[in-house]
Write an enzyme that holds these catalytic residues in place. Structure first.
Site, PDB file in Angstrom:
ATOM      1  N   ASP A  94       0.858  -1.177   0.000  1.00  0.00           N
ATOM      2  CA  ASP A  94       0.000   0.000   0.000  1.00  0.00           C
ATOM      3  C   ASP A  94       0.901   1.237   0.000  1.00  0.00           C
ATOM      4  OD1 ASP A  94       0.828   0.417   2.658  1.00  0.00           O
ATOM      5  OD2 ASP A  94      -0.915  -0.589   3.477  1.00  0.00           O
ATOM      6  N   SER A  95       0.324   2.375  -0.286  1.00  0.00           N
ATOM      7  CA  SER A  95       1.134   3.579  -0.492  1.00  0.00           C
ATOM      8  C   SER A  95       1.671   4.158   0.799  1.00  0.00           C
ATOM      9  CB  SER A  95       0.313   4.646  -1.206  1.00  0.00           C
ATOM     10  OG  SER A  95      -0.700   5.142  -0.347  1.00  0.00           O
ATOM     11  N   GLY A  96       1.078   3.765   1.934  1.00  0.00           N
ATOM     12  CA  GLY A  96       1.419   4.406   3.197  1.00  0.00           C
ATOM     13  C   GLY A  96       0.581   5.635   3.478  1.00  0.00           C
ATOM     14  N   GLY A  97      -0.300   5.981   2.534  1.00  0.00           N
ATOM     15  CA  GLY A  97      -1.123   7.166   2.714  1.00  0.00           C
ATOM     16  C   GLY A  97      -2.030   7.086   3.930  1.00  0.00           C
ATOM     17  N   PHE A  98      -2.589   5.908   4.200  1.00  0.00           N
ATOM     18  CA  PHE A  98      -3.464   5.764   5.354  1.00  0.00           C
ATOM     19  C   PHE A  98      -2.699   6.066   6.639  1.00  0.00           C
ATOM     20  CE2 PHE A  98      -5.231   3.297   8.861  1.00  0.00           C
ATOM     21  CZ  PHE A  98      -6.556   3.682   8.837  1.00  0.00           C
ATOM     22  N   ASP A 148      -2.958   8.413  -2.006  1.00  0.00           N
ATOM     23  CA  ASP A 148      -4.283   9.039  -1.963  1.00  0.00           C
ATOM     24  C   ASP A 148      -4.480   9.719  -0.627  1.00  0.00           C
ATOM     25  OD1 ASP A 148      -4.402   6.606  -0.559  1.00  0.00           O
ATOM     26  OD2 ASP A 148      -6.562   6.496  -0.793  1.00  0.00           O
ATOM     27  N   GLN A 190     -12.161   6.960  -3.362  1.00  0.00           N
ATOM     28  CA  GLN A 190     -12.506   7.531  -2.060  1.00  0.00           C
ATOM     29  C   GLN A 190     -13.947   8.048  -2.114  1.00  0.00           C
ATOM     30  OE1 GLN A 190     -11.103   7.480   0.829  1.00  0.00           O
ATOM     31  NE2 GLN A 190      -9.068   6.699   0.329  1.00  0.00           N
ATOM     32  N   GLY A 217     -11.068   4.204   2.201  1.00  0.00           N
ATOM     33  CA  GLY A 217     -11.905   5.074   3.016  1.00  0.00           C
ATOM     34  C   GLY A 217     -12.976   4.370   3.804  1.00  0.00           C
ATOM     35  N   ASP A 267      -7.850  -7.260   2.733  1.00  0.00           N
ATOM     36  CA  ASP A 267      -6.717  -7.354   3.653  1.00  0.00           C
ATOM     37  C   ASP A 267      -7.099  -6.722   4.973  1.00  0.00           C
ATOM     38  OD1 ASP A 267      -4.872  -4.652   4.279  1.00  0.00           O
ATOM     39  OD2 ASP A 267      -6.328  -4.428   2.672  1.00  0.00           O
ATOM     40  N   CYS A 305     -12.509 -26.634  11.802  1.00  0.00           N
ATOM     41  CA  CYS A 305     -11.366 -26.020  11.109  1.00  0.00           C
ATOM     42  C   CYS A 305     -10.347 -27.078  10.701  1.00  0.00           C
ATOM     43  CB  CYS A 305     -10.715 -24.982  12.016  1.00  0.00           C
ATOM     44  SG  CYS A 305      -9.286 -24.142  11.279  1.00  0.00           S
ATOM     45  N   CYS A 307      -7.132 -26.259   9.809  1.00  0.00           N
ATOM     46  CA  CYS A 307      -5.783 -25.678   9.857  1.00  0.00           C
ATOM     47  C   CYS A 307      -4.833 -26.573  10.652  1.00  0.00           C
ATOM     48  CB  CYS A 307      -5.830 -24.269  10.447  1.00  0.00           C
ATOM     49  SG  CYS A 307      -5.862 -24.187  12.254  1.00  0.00           S
ATOM     50  N   CYS A 310      -5.388 -26.501  14.575  1.00  0.00           N
ATOM     51  CA  CYS A 310      -6.512 -27.290  15.091  1.00  0.00           C
ATOM     52  C   CYS A 310      -6.255 -28.789  14.960  1.00  0.00           C
ATOM     53  CB  CYS A 310      -7.802 -26.891  14.380  1.00  0.00           C
ATOM     54  SG  CYS A 310      -8.410 -25.251  14.861  1.00  0.00           S
ATOM     55  N   HIS A 336      -4.005 -19.817  12.873  1.00  0.00           N
ATOM     56  CA  HIS A 336      -5.394 -20.265  12.844  1.00  0.00           C
ATOM     57  C   HIS A 336      -6.314 -19.191  12.276  1.00  0.00           C
ATOM     58  CE1 HIS A 336      -9.279 -21.816  14.150  1.00  0.00           C
ATOM     59  NE2 HIS A 336      -9.490 -20.626  14.720  1.00  0.00           N
TER      60      HIS A 336
END
Length: 373
Positions: A94-98, A148, A190, A217, A267, A305, A307, A310, A336
């Site tokens: 990601d851009s790091g903008g958040f 952004d 956005q 957003g 994500d 599950c 995994c 488990c 898990h």
């Protein structure tokens, strides 16, 4: 962009859910897909081998944090993020903008770019969209995101409108500055929870044209129902032949609802962050393994599950690890929880391919764990 392709291979007849294959230079991403977050070039407490074992096909890394430490030049010298972190499958940065805009009290914003203060040493930095592209090109992920402006919630409509305008202008500059053919640059929509601003952002972003689109957003404090109501027209308005990525969403219920609206990628830090508090996802909702009721419970975390956690460990043992603050407890719960979301996306793909996603989603809505998420 010959290294990339997105092929839609199935559509659900009763919803907008779809199954796709997104080809990247480091392999195929089968969509819908949940992507584990590895902020500092590591998914906390989980090795690349363990991620592969639970079916992770792509992981995230964060441009802001890697820019500060160790620095994009060091990652580039190592051969890029894939070699640096020992992950041979696709990576998204990601851009790091958040992160930058979450530090609202320390930033200075203009149309040219954003000035922000390092959380590491307090030093001030300035990013233009062109600077941000240079950093992400040095990191070398397969998928990168435009810089952004992400407004908070709640925010007044004029502020959100300004963020839409600025994000669109920065999207165009990012596209012009980006030069690596082995990276797919995604634009970002956005607009907060304002339908007209979301529509304007979609129009601006698609007019510029990108191989994929992030929907940003959201998950910033807005009510769940309002988010889904606002998301529906956005997802349907984005180009059908490009992947759609709902950024920052890892709540199982929200993910499944969004898949039904035609979203492909997700994500969130939620599965690993909650794991570090001793919380497990399950088919019956969230479980707090610190609870004394699990002291002598020698069954798996979730009998439903598949995994490796488990299959091997008991609730009693994991509770022991959590209450004694052993590192392994967070690792096992992270594995898990990530598996739960990755496998849920896999199950969604199967349901879509079999034309029964509507029934699959309704079964989840009526299940015992729905209200816990």
């Amino acid at each position: 962009m010959s290294s990339f392709s997105f092929d839609l291979i199935a559509h659900d007849p009763d919803t907008r859910a779809r199954v796709g294959r997104f080809q990247t230079p480091h392999g195929v991403i089968n969509t819908p897909m949940f992507m584990p977050v590895g902020t500092r070039a590591t998914v906390k407490g989980v090795t690349p081998a363990q991620l592969r074992e639970i079916g992770a096909e792509v992981v995230l890394a964060n441009t802001y944090h890697l820019f500060l430490r160790p620095g994009a030049d060091i990652v580039r010298e190592a051969g890029g993020l894939h070699r640096f972190m020992g992950w041979d499958r696709p990576i998204l940065t990601d851009s790091g903008g958040f992160q930058v805009f979450s530090l609202a009290d320390t930033l200075k914003l203009t149309d040219d770019g954003v000035e922000f203060r390092s959380i590491v040493d307090g030093a001030r930095h300035f990013w233009t969209p062109e600077d941000n592209m240079a950093v992400q090109e040095a990191l070398g992920a397969d998928i990168i995101m435009q810089l952004d402006q992400c407004p908070p919630y709640p925010a007044e409509k004029p502020m959100v409108a300004e963020a839409v305008r600025r994000s669109a202008a920065w999207a165009a500059r990012c596209k012009t500055a980006h030069s690596r053919e082995d990276q797919a640059l995604f634009g970002i929509v956005q607009g907060g929870v304002f339908d007209d601003l979301r529509a304007e952002s979609v129009a601006r972003c698609t007019e510029i044209g990108f191989p994929g689109y992030g929907i940003g957003g959201y998950s910033v404090g807005e009510p769940h129902d309002l988010m889904l109501e606002s998301l529906a027209p956005v997802a349907s308005a984005l180009p059908a032949d490009r992947p759609r990525y709902l950024m920052g969403v890892g709540n199982p219920t929200t993910m499944l609802e969004a898949i039904g609206l035609g979203v492909d990628l997700f994500d969130c830090v939620l599965p690993t962050r909650t794991a570090r508090t001793g919380t497990a996802f399950s088919s019956e909702g969230r479980m707090n393994l610190k609870n004394a009721r699990y002291t002598r419970d020698h069954g798996p975390i979730d009998p439903a599950c598949s995994c490796p956690v488990c299959a091997t460990y008991t609730r009693s043992y994991v509770r022991h690890l959590v209450t004694t603050k052993e590192m392994l407890g967070s690792t096992l719960l992270s594995i898990h929880n990530l598996h739960v979301l990755i496998d849920l996306a896999r199950s969604a793909r199967v349901a879509i391919e079999e034309g029964r996603y509507s029934a699959f989603l309704e079964q989840w809505r009526n299940g015992p764990g729905h209200d816990d998420y």
